[in-house]
Design a protein around this motif. Structure first.
Motif, PDB file in Angstrom:
ATOM      1  N   ASP A 107       0.816  -1.225   0.000  1.00  0.00           N
ATOM      2  CA  ASP A 107       0.000   0.000   0.000  1.00  0.00           C
ATOM      3  C   ASP A 107       0.848   1.273   0.000  1.00  0.00           C
ATOM      4  N   LEU A 108       2.105   1.162   0.467  1.00  0.00           N
ATOM      5  CA  LEU A 108       2.962   2.354   0.559  1.00  0.00           C
ATOM      6  C   LEU A 108       3.570   2.732  -0.783  1.00  0.00           C
ATOM      7  N   TRP A 109       3.456   1.837  -1.779  1.00  0.00           N
ATOM      8  CA  TRP A 109       4.022   2.148  -3.096  1.00  0.00           C
ATOM      9  C   TRP A 109       3.070   3.083  -3.844  1.00  0.00           C
TER      10      TRP A 109
ATOM     11  N   ALA B  80       1.965  -0.269  -9.106  1.00  0.00           N
ATOM     12  CA  ALA B  80       2.921   0.696  -8.550  1.00  0.00           C
ATOM     13  C   ALA B  80       3.497   1.550  -9.672  1.00  0.00           C
ATOM     14  N   THR B  81       3.556   2.856  -9.405  1.00  0.00           N
ATOM     15  CA  THR B  81       4.102   3.768 -10.415  1.00  0.00           C
ATOM     16  C   THR B  81       5.488   4.268 -10.024  1.00  0.00           C
ATOM     17  N   GLY B  82       5.990   3.768  -8.907  1.00  0.00           N
ATOM     18  CA  GLY B  82       7.315   4.184  -8.431  1.00  0.00           C
ATOM     19  C   GLY B  82       7.593   3.469  -7.128  1.00  0.00           C
ATOM     20  N   THR B  83       8.532   3.979  -6.349  1.00  0.00           N
ATOM     21  CA  THR B  83       8.831   3.381  -5.053  1.00  0.00           C
ATOM     22  C   THR B  83       8.663   4.439  -3.960  1.00  0.00           C
TER      23      THR B  83
ATOM     24  N   THR C   4       6.196  -7.426  -7.653  1.00  0.00           N
ATOM     25  CA  THR C   4       5.083  -6.473  -7.756  1.00  0.00           C
ATOM     26  C   THR C   4       4.520  -6.167  -6.377  1.00  0.00           C
ATOM     27  N   ALA C   5       4.156  -4.908  -6.199  1.00  0.00           N
ATOM     28  CA  ALA C   5       3.543  -4.469  -4.939  1.00  0.00           C
ATOM     29  C   ALA C   5       2.030  -4.555  -5.081  1.00  0.00           C
ATOM     30  N   SER C   6       1.365  -5.060  -4.046  1.00  0.00           N
ATOM     31  CA  SER C   6      -0.095  -5.012  -4.057  1.00  0.00           C
ATOM     32  C   SER C   6      -0.573  -4.751  -2.635  1.00  0.00           C
ATOM     33  N   LYS C   7      -1.861  -4.424  -2.514  1.00  0.00           N
ATOM     34  CA  LYS C   7      -2.427  -4.060  -1.204  1.00  0.00           C
ATOM     35  C   LYS C   7      -2.239  -5.196  -0.210  1.00  0.00           C
ATOM     36  N   GLY C   8      -1.721  -4.868   0.965  1.00  0.00           N
ATOM     37  CA  GLY C   8      -1.582  -5.862   2.024  1.00  0.00           C
ATOM     38  C   GLY C   8      -0.397  -6.789   1.848  1.00  0.00           C
TER      39      GLY C   8
END
Ligand code: ATP
Ligand code: MG
Length: 389
Positions: A318-320, A329-332, A353-357
């Motif tokens: 969620d922080l991404w 995610a569009t960045g870090t 890949t980053a995803s919620k949770g």
């Protein structure tokens, strides 16, 4: 010598790092070719957990094998144990895999659990005591990070929730008034030696660990002594070998539940290192992962010493940027600003890949004083867009 681990997630990755630092070769069994641990291990066996050939290869390569997630089929651990040392034992992991069996074990150790009922049949559903509501319906198997559980206010909601969970075996737990949550990590050797990390104070958000705080004064000493004693009794009664984490609820002292249950209630156990122990890498002389290596390789266990107050922030997807809005995610996150704070240790797990949770990494903050560690951790949380605590 090669040490093996079943599962290639972040816990396996940090185990691999600890083992390699001590000169071991490592082997990871995980079907995912991009698994966080597989990518840093000397050997990566990419088969299903129950694949006979994969298990045979792992047993052949390794002097001992451990596990990094509790849902490894117990049959796979039993199969491995025919040819190689396996710790913790399949029997202990099997108990931790099943909330009903786990609760029965805790009760047998004389440690209170939340009032509960097992629900496997419509008749059991119908005869649930009114006193257990409002409650939380949890699948007995395969739950993690708040998945597989639904909060229920009344009987109608309970019925609907059990249908939503596809009528699999569940436990209904009474909803308890929590003052706070804590956890204890012990390491127990084959000779019965048992050492523990300092008691961790944990903050969960949406059923997922968000923040762990470990320092002098984070919890009343009388409470930490009881929690450590309870954890050791749980480990001893299992003849446990390895690292074990037990999670506790501390009840609101003004509540009737606290009067009835004695204030400290065990929630669940994990037969492995735990998210709440990650701070030990940077704040203790022996980390939970080194303890895992030591128990696995039958090396001496010494009582860990925490050398700095510590706070761990879990870094969820969620922080991404872009993820909280439901996109990719569009960045870090702004790591440079976080790392400009003194005493910060960034751990990223190499997930694609980053995803919620999703647990992408964690940040450990250390400092010379409790006031300073809190100030730095709150500053880091602010930079990252995490709610204060
Ligand atoms: P984990 O990722 O730790 O394995 P989990 O999915 O197994 O999590 P639990 O530990 O059972 O889930 O519950 C998650 C959180 O929900 C707890 O840490 C606590 O904050 C809350 N919770 C669970 N059971 C109760 C209860 N009986 N009363 C009050 N709060 C509860
Ligand atoms: Mg839990």
């Amino acid at each position: 010598m090669t040490l093996g681990v079943m599962g290639g997630g972040q816990l396996g990755r940090m185990f691999v790092h600890a083992a390699q630092r001590m000169g071991y070769f490592t082997a990871v069994l995980d079907p995912d070719h991009l698994s966080p641990a597989g990518r840093v291990s000397h050997h990566h066996i990419q088969t299903a957990y129950t694949d006979p050939q994969g298990l045979h290869l792992l047993a052949q390569r390794c002097v001992a094998v451990t596990t990094e997630f509790e849902n490894v089929p117990a049959s796979a651990l039993q199969e491995l144990a025919r040819n190689v040392v396996v710790s913790p034992a399949a029997s202990a992991v099997a108990i931790a895999q099943d909330r009903a069996e786990e609760k029965a074990h805790f009760a047998g150790c004389g440690v209170p659990v939340a009032p509960y009922a097992v629900i496997e049949t419509p008749a059991q559903l119908a005869s649930v005591a009114a006193d257990l509501l409002p409650g939380i319906l949890k699948t007995t198997r395969m739950g993690y990070d708040g998945k597989g559980q639904i909060r229920v206010a009344d009987r109608a909601a309970l019925g609907t929730a059990w249908d939503t969970l596809r009528n699999v075996p569940c436990v209904l737990e009474k909803m308890l008034p929590l003052q706070l949550e804590c956890s204890v990590i012990v390491a127990r050797g084959a000779d019965g030696t048992c050492v523990h990390l300092p008691v961790q104070r944990n903050l969960h958000r949406d059923g997922i660990l968000a923040v762990t705080e470990v320092y002098e004064g984070n919890l009343p000493p009388a409470l930490t002594e009881r929690a450590v004693a309870a954890t050791k009794s749980i480990a001893n009664n299992l003849q446990y070998v390895g690292v074990l984490c037990v999670e506790f609820f501390v009840l609101d002292p003004a509540s009737p539940a606290a009067q009835a249950l004695g204030g400290l209630v065990v929630n669940e156990m994990a037969p492995r290192p735990h998210n709440s122990g990650h701070y030990s890498i940077d704040a203790c002389d022996v980390s939970q992962f080194e303890l895992q290596v030591r128990t696995l390789a039958n090396l001496p266990l010494t009582q860990p010493r925490q050398h700095s107050p510590a706070i761990m922030l879990n870094l969820l997807g969620d922080l991404w940027p872009g993820v909280a809005e439901g996109g990719a995610a569009t960045g870090t996150p702004p790591w440079d600003a976080v790392l400009a704070l003194p005493g910060t240790f960034l751990h990223l797990y190499g997930k694609q890949t980053a995803s919620k949770g999703r647990k992408m990494g964690h940040l450990t903050v250390t400092a010379a004083s409790v006031a300073q560690v809190r100030a730095t951790a709150l500053a880091a949380a602010g930079i990252l867009g995490m709610a204060p605590f």
